[in-house]
Design an enzyme around this catalytic site. Structure first.
Site, PDB file in Angstrom:
ATOM      1  N   TYR A  85      47.596  20.154 -28.558  1.00 51.95           N
ATOM      2  CA  TYR A  85      47.342  20.351 -29.989  1.00 51.95           C
ATOM      3  C   TYR A  85      47.195  19.032 -30.756  1.00 51.95           C
ATOM      4  CZ  TYR A  85      49.068  25.075 -28.973  1.00 51.95           C
ATOM      5  OH  TYR A  85      49.255  26.342 -28.436  1.00 51.95           O
ATOM      6  N   HIS A 112      44.693  21.297 -37.438  1.00 49.27           N
ATOM      7  CA  HIS A 112      45.966  21.828 -37.922  1.00 49.27           C
ATOM      8  C   HIS A 112      47.081  20.784 -37.849  1.00 49.27           C
ATOM      9  CE1 HIS A 112      47.269  25.512 -39.604  1.00 49.27           C
ATOM     10  NE2 HIS A 112      47.781  26.107 -38.547  1.00 49.27           N
ATOM     11  N   PHE A 146      56.621  25.197 -33.700  1.00 42.80           N
ATOM     12  CA  PHE A 146      55.281  25.726 -33.893  1.00 42.80           C
ATOM     13  C   PHE A 146      55.101  26.080 -35.369  1.00 42.80           C
ATOM     14  CE2 PHE A 146      55.510  25.938 -29.328  1.00 42.80           C
ATOM     15  CZ  PHE A 146      54.238  25.539 -28.959  1.00 42.80           C
ATOM     16  N   ASN A 183      54.098  28.427 -37.391  1.00 39.67           N
ATOM     17  CA  ASN A 183      54.538  29.588 -38.167  1.00 39.67           C
ATOM     18  C   ASN A 183      56.057  29.724 -38.268  1.00 39.67           C
ATOM     19  OD1 ASN A 183      55.039  30.372 -35.567  1.00 39.67           O
ATOM     20  ND2 ASN A 183      53.828  32.261 -35.626  1.00 39.67           N
ATOM     21  N   ASP A 205      47.356  20.535 -43.623  1.00 42.99           N
ATOM     22  CA  ASP A 205      45.910  20.717 -43.676  1.00 42.99           C
ATOM     23  C   ASP A 205      45.556  21.726 -44.755  1.00 42.99           C
ATOM     24  OD1 ASP A 205      47.297  22.517 -41.768  1.00 42.99           O
ATOM     25  OD2 ASP A 205      45.343  23.476 -41.577  1.00 42.99           O
ATOM     26  N   ASN A 215      50.313  29.375 -42.731  1.00 39.68           N
ATOM     27  CA  ASN A 215      51.479  29.876 -42.015  1.00 39.68           C
ATOM     28  C   ASN A 215      52.671  28.928 -42.047  1.00 39.68           C
ATOM     29  OD1 ASN A 215      50.283  32.311 -41.281  1.00 39.68           O
ATOM     30  ND2 ASN A 215      49.439  31.478 -39.372  1.00 39.68           N
TER      31      ASN A 215
END
Length: 225
Positions: free
Chosen positions: A14, A19, A64, A66, A91, A112
């Site tokens: 990632y 993000h 993570f 969320n 973002d 989120n």
């Protein structure tokens, strides 16, 4: 004391995602200002240092996106901070790539990470909204934010991250105007006020002399007329 939180997802897969621009922002600040090494704390990675006269904690939640609020809430309670002491870098789909805006309080607009933070600490924290642009349709959003920045984005992305770092001491001091000015100087530097010297006007062309077709005798005769 201030807590700057960068939002993203943990792991190498990632790291270059749109993000993860929040992670990128706090990483740049930590590197540029010589913060202590990152260490595991509050379900995330934390680094401590100073920005100007302010002690600042940098946090990258590793829960993570969320579930970011779990990490942020733990850190806030441990250091006895208020939500007003916290600024989140994230973002923003609704801003053009490279744009930066600062906001205090308000809704989460469907993000989120912000939604989770709202649930754990309320909505009064500050946000640094980092524009990544919109893919054009809501069905493409998930794939877009979880894709890496394109090579063509690297120039403006680097300028934006440098600007965020330049302005970080002002942000820590609560001077959002000076912070945004520092960012603007990187992403949209002023044009030089010097003007190119005016071109010298060209001299008018000298008319060519017509060839004299008179004979020498005719020329002599004409002189005495």
């Amino acid at each position: 004391m201030r807590l700057f939180v960068g939002l993203g997802n943990p792991g190498a897969k990632y790291a270059g995602n749109r993000h993860n621009i929040g992670f990128m922002a706090v990483d740049r600040i930590a590197a540029d200002f010589g913060f202590a090494p990152w260490r595991a704390k509050f379900q995330g990675q934390m680094a401590e240092g100073r920005l100007g006269s302010e002690k600042v904690l940098l946090l990258k939640p590793e829960t993570f996106m969320n579930r970011s609020g779990q990490s942020v809430g733990e850190a806030m309670r441990f250091y006895k901070l208020t939500s007003g002491d916290i600024t989140v870098f994230h973002d923003e789909l609704d801003l053009a790539p490279g744009k930066c805006r600062v906001k205090q309080g308000g809704g989460h607009a469907g993000h989120n990470g912000l939604r989770s933070i709202h649930e754990h600490i309320g909505e009064a924290y500050g946000r640094v909204r980092l524009g990544i642009g919109h893919p054009g349709h809501k069905d493409r959003v998930a794939g877009y934010v979880l894709s890496d920045f394109a090579k063509a984005d690297q120039v403006w992305l680097d300028d934006l991250l440098r600007g965020l770092s330049d302005g970080a001491p002002a942000l820590a001091a609560g001077d959002t105007g000076r912070f945004l000015n520092a960012v603007a100087l990187r992403v949209a530097p002023p044009r030089s006020s010097k003007t190119e010297p005016a071109a010298k006007p060209e001299s008018p062309p000298v008319p060519e002399k017509k060839a004299d077709s008179r004979s020498p005798l005719q020329k002599l005769a004409d002189r005495f007329r």
